[in-house]
Write a protein that holds these residues in place. Structure first.
Motif, short mmCIF file in Angstrom:
data_model
loop_
_atom_site.label_atom_id
_atom_site.label_comp_id
_atom_site.label_asym_id
_atom_site.label_seq_id
_atom_site.Cartn_x
_atom_site.Cartn_y
_atom_site.Cartn_z
N VAL A 82 0.78 -1.13 0.01
CA VAL A 82 0.04 0.13 0.10
C VAL A 82 1.00 1.30 -0.20
N ASP A 83 0.53 2.04 -1.01
CA ASP A 83 1.43 3.42 -1.20
C ASP A 83 0.54 4.43 -0.40
N GLY A 84 1.32 5.33 0.14
CA GLY A 84 0.71 6.59 0.85
C GLY A 84 -0.18 6.17 1.92
N ALA A 85 0.18 5.09 2.77
CA ALA A 85 -0.38 5.01 3.85
C ALA A 85 -0.05 6.15 4.91
N GLU A 86 -0.99 6.52 5.99
CA GLU A 86 -0.61 7.37 6.93
C GLU A 86 -1.08 6.96 8.28
N THR A 87 -0.29 7.56 9.19
CA THR A 87 -0.97 7.18 10.73
C THR A 87 -0.60 8.31 11.33
N ASN A 88 -1.71 8.79 12.03
CA ASN A 88 -1.80 9.81 12.97
C ASN A 88 -2.02 9.56 14.16
N GLY A 89 -1.53 10.22 15.40
CA GLY A 89 -1.91 10.10 16.72
C GLY A 89 -1.25 10.79 17.69
N PHE A 90 -1.48 10.51 18.94
CA PHE A 90 -1.09 11.19 19.97
C PHE A 90 -0.76 10.43 21.23
N GLU A 91 -0.16 10.86 22.21
CA GLU A 91 0.28 9.85 23.51
C GLU A 91 0.51 10.88 24.68
N GLY A 146 -0.23 5.74 30.95
CA GLY A 146 -0.25 6.41 29.44
C GLY A 146 -1.42 6.35 28.77
N PHE A 147 -1.90 7.06 27.97
CA PHE A 147 -3.06 6.97 26.94
C PHE A 147 -2.43 7.17 25.42
N THR A 148 -2.95 6.28 24.66
CA THR A 148 -2.34 6.49 23.41
C THR A 148 -3.56 6.39 22.44
N HIS A 149 -3.69 7.24 21.26
CA HIS A 149 -4.59 7.33 20.25
C HIS A 149 -3.93 7.22 18.85
N ARG A 150 -4.25 6.34 18.05
CA ARG A 150 -3.55 6.33 16.72
C ARG A 150 -4.41 5.76 15.67
N ILE A 151 -4.29 6.26 14.53
CA ILE A 151 -5.22 5.66 13.37
C ILE A 151 -4.38 5.66 12.20
N GLU A 205 -4.43 4.86 7.78
CA GLU A 205 -5.39 4.65 6.80
C GLU A 205 -4.57 4.69 5.51
N ASP A 206 -5.22 3.86 4.59
CA ASP A 206 -4.66 3.98 3.19
C ASP A 206 -4.95 5.39 2.42
N PRO A 207 -4.51 5.57 1.30
CA PRO A 207 -5.03 6.61 0.45
C PRO A 207 -6.58 7.03 0.33
N ASP A 208 -7.29 5.75 0.23
CA ASP A 208 -8.56 5.77 0.33
C ASP A 208 -9.62 6.17 1.31
N GLU A 209 -8.51 6.22 2.53
CA GLU A 209 -9.20 6.54 3.88
C GLU A 209 -9.83 5.22 4.58
N ASP A 210 -9.43 4.19 4.04
CA ASP A 210 -9.74 3.09 4.52
C ASP A 210 -8.80 2.53 5.95
N GLU A 211 -9.26 2.05 6.77
CA GLU A 211 -8.39 1.84 7.64
C GLU A 211 -7.61 0.52 7.66
N VAL A 212 -6.29 0.43 8.28
CA VAL A 212 -5.40 -0.64 8.13
C VAL A 212 -4.89 -0.92 9.32
N ASN A 213 -4.13 -2.31 9.67
CA ASN A 213 -3.88 -2.45 10.89
C ASN A 213 -4.85 -2.35 12.03
N THR A 214 -6.05 -2.89 11.89
CA THR A 214 -7.00 -2.94 12.57
C THR A 214 -7.12 -3.80 13.87
N THR A 215 -6.28 -4.67 13.52
CA THR A 215 -6.20 -5.70 14.82
C THR A 215 -5.37 -4.93 15.99
N SER A 216 -4.75 -3.76 16.02
CA SER A 216 -4.18 -3.02 16.85
C SER A 216 -5.38 -1.83 17.30
#
Length: 737
Positions: free
Chosen positions: A587-596, A612-617, A619-630
């Motif tokens: 997958v090209d163009g995958a993006e992960t954004n989050g904060f801790e 600690g608290f962690t939030h992250r998501i 997504e691929d270029p189509d804004e579909d989520e990947v790595n959803t088992t985390s």
């Protein structure tokens, strides 16, 4: 080019400065230490080399966290001075919550999750990606993707602390996921004779014994330490048991007042019975949700993923009169397993318990790795100000031999999975049908400088130049195997900025690139191109109570190309049931954004916390989520309080882990397309209590998963699931001398 690199290294070791590097450690109020060597002085009459990293040692501190770390840059920096998120699990925290394996430590570490594919294969994830980079005493270890996951099973009794640097770590590893780096730091010899012996029993019919002895060996200039642990027991699963033996010995000698030689070895033998291979079915054959019993074990009684590990290491350290520090390190690692497996992974489960069949095979792997590392760290003057430089080189050569065999004469029918007791005759093993001989070689040079343009501003800039070679040959059911891959001169830059707003508060930002050769395969059985990308992080750090309490607020972003994403398909092996190869796509163009958010250390005298608290998501270029088992969101909390007055000697603590829902797209009988199987949010609670009967004798009680929560720790692996551990209670006693 390599000759120039190493000449540059040699020249840099000789850099001079008028400043002497000093390590300043606080002598805090003595506290009761739990199951450590008490209030022993690990450094004692410390040599100058000892003092170089004294501020990082956690044993005997009675604290969570540490005053300093060098995992990010090889420079000894406080958490506030480090431009990335770092969590440190101290000896105190490991002892009080009985965190006896690296996997148990990771389950309590902020920002980290542990996924179990089966009883012996555990994966660590941070920021949505698998953690593949490990350091041992700060020394890098070459990543080899194999079936065995020995690092997760490693016993923690030999370690002083475990540090987790989240985000990409190009300065030390060069290659790897932008998830995290785990640094396992061993205990050191003590200058005065001291020791401890401990015993534990638990409700899984298990027991454990520990011994730790250290002190001078005939001379104050030669010291040693011997550590051993033995445990055996069962599990929340039916007909599963394991036995583990751990030994660690280390000797260090002051060659001169400024030169320290260290020789050591650690070993682990891990011998389970009833090992699962894959998980349990999620559905009945008619498409209904199975929701099987928590203790159901699909394995045969003889199924075993036996493993052993051996590490030998040599370190030579010297602190020069001008403040420069140099270290040469050599490590030899051997990791082997003999997996003779049988587990009910085939067929479809009917409502009456019939329909399942056994997967079975024998897989033997031997891995050997030699690693050399040489670096120097010290101050230098430029434009009237003092700065700091690290320069070094690393080389590793890893070899792996792997064979696979099919069963002969095995009755694969499982009459009734609901009443399955694993009793079936162990088969003979046929001729070798899979043979792999793999070599992985990596060499690099690296340099980092910490510039101090002003007293408040620090700029950390550096890079690592990596050469990486990989070759594998042999044969399998797919035919002959002969594949090579090579990448030379890959530059992995790093840039970090820290600005002190006040003595307590600082803002920071950092950047590094991502380069990761891949061994995962596509539908045509071709390996994917290397993963590439960029990792960014920025945040706000503070320290309180003279540095004994540290807080971090961080935001991060990861951009990736050629990210390997599982398709849910498999390349089938007709000779070995269950021996299929998972298929991935790039997958090209995958993006992960989050904060801790994280807080670690001493809130008040005798009150320790790590939360600690962690939030992250992702997504691929189509804004579909990947790595959803985390999970997208998670909370990790560990805290303890030591009482005074009439309750003097009593310490109570709790640990809490919460995460929101995870899901995987799986095949559901009777349904077209993929089905979204969801594990809802859940909370795990642990409790601990310790009482100091005397200054030397302590007794303790622990409970993990207090509510006996039933949840899927992993989803989608070979279309199945794997339950997390059930409730366990333990009693222990520890005596220090």
């Amino acid at each position: 080019m390599s000759g120039f690199r190493y000449s540059l290294l040699a020249a840099s070791v000789m850099l001079a400065s008028n400043q002497t590097l000093l390590a300043d450690t606080d002598n805090n109020e003595n506290t009761r230490q739990g199951n450590t060597l008490g209030t022993i002085d690990v450094q004692g009459e410390a040599s100058s080399v000892d003092s170089y990293d004294a501020s990082m040692t956690t044993e005997g501190s009675g604290r969570y966290g540490t005053d300093a770390t060098n995992t990010a840059t090889r420079m000894v920096l406080s958490p506030k001075e480090t431009p990335q998120s770092v969590s440190v699990i101290s000896r105190e925290q490991m002892d009080n919550f009985n965190l006896d394996s690296v996997a148990e430590v990771m389950q309590r570490t902020p920002g980290v999750t542990v996924n179990a594919q089966d009883t012996e294969r555990l994966q660590f994830f941070a920021r949505g990606f698998e953690i593949t980079n490990f350091l041992y005493d700060g020394m890098p270890s070459t990543r080899i993707d194999t079936l065995g996951k020995q690092a997760a099973l490693s016993d923690t009794f030999i370690y002083d602390r475990i540090e987790v640097l989240r985000g990409a770590s190009g300065l030390l590893n060069g290659i790897g996921n932008p998830s995290a780096t785990i640094n396992l730091v061993r205990k050191k010899p003590t200058r005065e004779f001291s020791g401890q012996v401990g015993a534990e029993v638990n409700t899984w019919n298990g027991y454990r014994g520990e011994l730790d002895v250290g002190g001078p060996l005939g001379s104050d200039r030669v010291r040693g330490r011997f550590v051993a642990a033995y445990e055996e027991g069962e599990s929340f699963l039916d007909h599963y048991e394991n036995e583990k033996q751990v030994f660690y010995g280390v000797v260090e000698a002051d060659i001169t007042d400024n030169t320290l030689l260290t020789l050591g070895m650690d070993t682990m033998d891990y011998d389970p019975m009833g090992s699962t291979w894959g998980g349990i079915p999620l559905f009945f054959s008619d498409g209904g949700i199975a929701d099987l019993d928590h203790d159901l074990n699909p394995a045969t009684e003889w199924s075993s993923w036996a493993q052993d590990a051996r590490t030998t290491f040599v370190n030579l350290e010297h602190l020069f009169d001008n403040g420069w520090y140099g270290k040469f390190a050599y490590t030899n690692q051997e990791n082997n397993y003999d997996a003779q497996l049988g587990s009910a992974g085939g067929g479809q489960l009917n409502r009456d318990g019939s329909g399942k069949t056994l997967w079975s095979g024998r897989y033997v792997e031997d891995k050997t790795q030699d690693t050399f590392d040489l670096y120097a760290n010290g101050p230098y003057q430029l434009f009237g100000r003092q700065h700091e430089l690290v320069v070094g080189a690393s080389y590793s050569d890893a070899e792996r031999d792997y064979t696979g065999q099919s069963p002969v004469g095995l009755n694969t029918t499982v009459p009734n999975l609901f009443t399955w007791d694993g009793k079936v005759a162990k088969p003979a093993w046929g001729d070798i049908n899979t043979l792999e001989e793999q070599t992985t070689e990596q060499s690099s040079v690296y340099a980092t400088t910490r510039l101090k343009p002003t007293d408040s501003l620090a700029v950390i800039a550096g890079a690592q130049v990596v050469d990486w070679k990989y070759h594998i040959e042999g044969f399998s059911w797919l035919g002959n195997l002969d594949q090579s891959e090579e990448h030379n001169g890959e530059v992995v830059p790093y840039l970090g900025v820290v600005y002190d707003l006040t003595d307590r508060h600082a803002v920071y930002a950092s950047y590094t690139s991502i380069f990761k050769p891949q061994t995962t395969r596509d539908i045509n059985n071709n390996t994917l191109d290397p993963e590439e990308g960029d990792s960014y992080e920025a945040g706000f750090k503070s320290e309180f109570n003279d540095g004994r309490l540290n807080t971090t607020i961080a935001v991060f972003r990861v951009e990736q190309d050629n990210l390997a994403v599982a398709t849910g398909q498999y390349i089938s092996n007709p000779n070995v049931p269950g021996g299929n190869i998972p298929v991935y796509e790039s997958v090209d163009g995958a993006e992960t954004n989050g904060f801790e958010l994280e807080v670690a250390g001493e809130i008040l005298p005798r009150w320790q916390v790590q939360a600690g608290f962690t939030h992250r998501i992702t997504e691929d270029p189509d804004e579909d989520e990947v790595n959803t088992t985390s999970p997208e969101d998670m909370v990790r909390l560990s805290t303890q309080y030591g009482f005074t007055g009439t309750l003097d000697g009593l310490t109570l603590g709790t640990a809490l882990s919460w995460q929101n829902k995870t899901y995987a797209f799986v095949d559901r009988p009777g349904h077209s397309g993929k089905f979204k199987f969801v594990q809802d949010a859940y909370t795990l609670v642990d409790l601990m209590a310790r009482y100091d009967v005397t200054d030397d004798l302590t007794v303790a009680a622990n409970v993990t998963n207090l509510t006996d929560e039933k949840y899927y720790n992993n989803l989608g692996f070979y279309n199945g699931g794997y339950y997390g551990d059930g409730r366990k209670a333990s009693l222990s006693m520890n005596y220090r001398f």
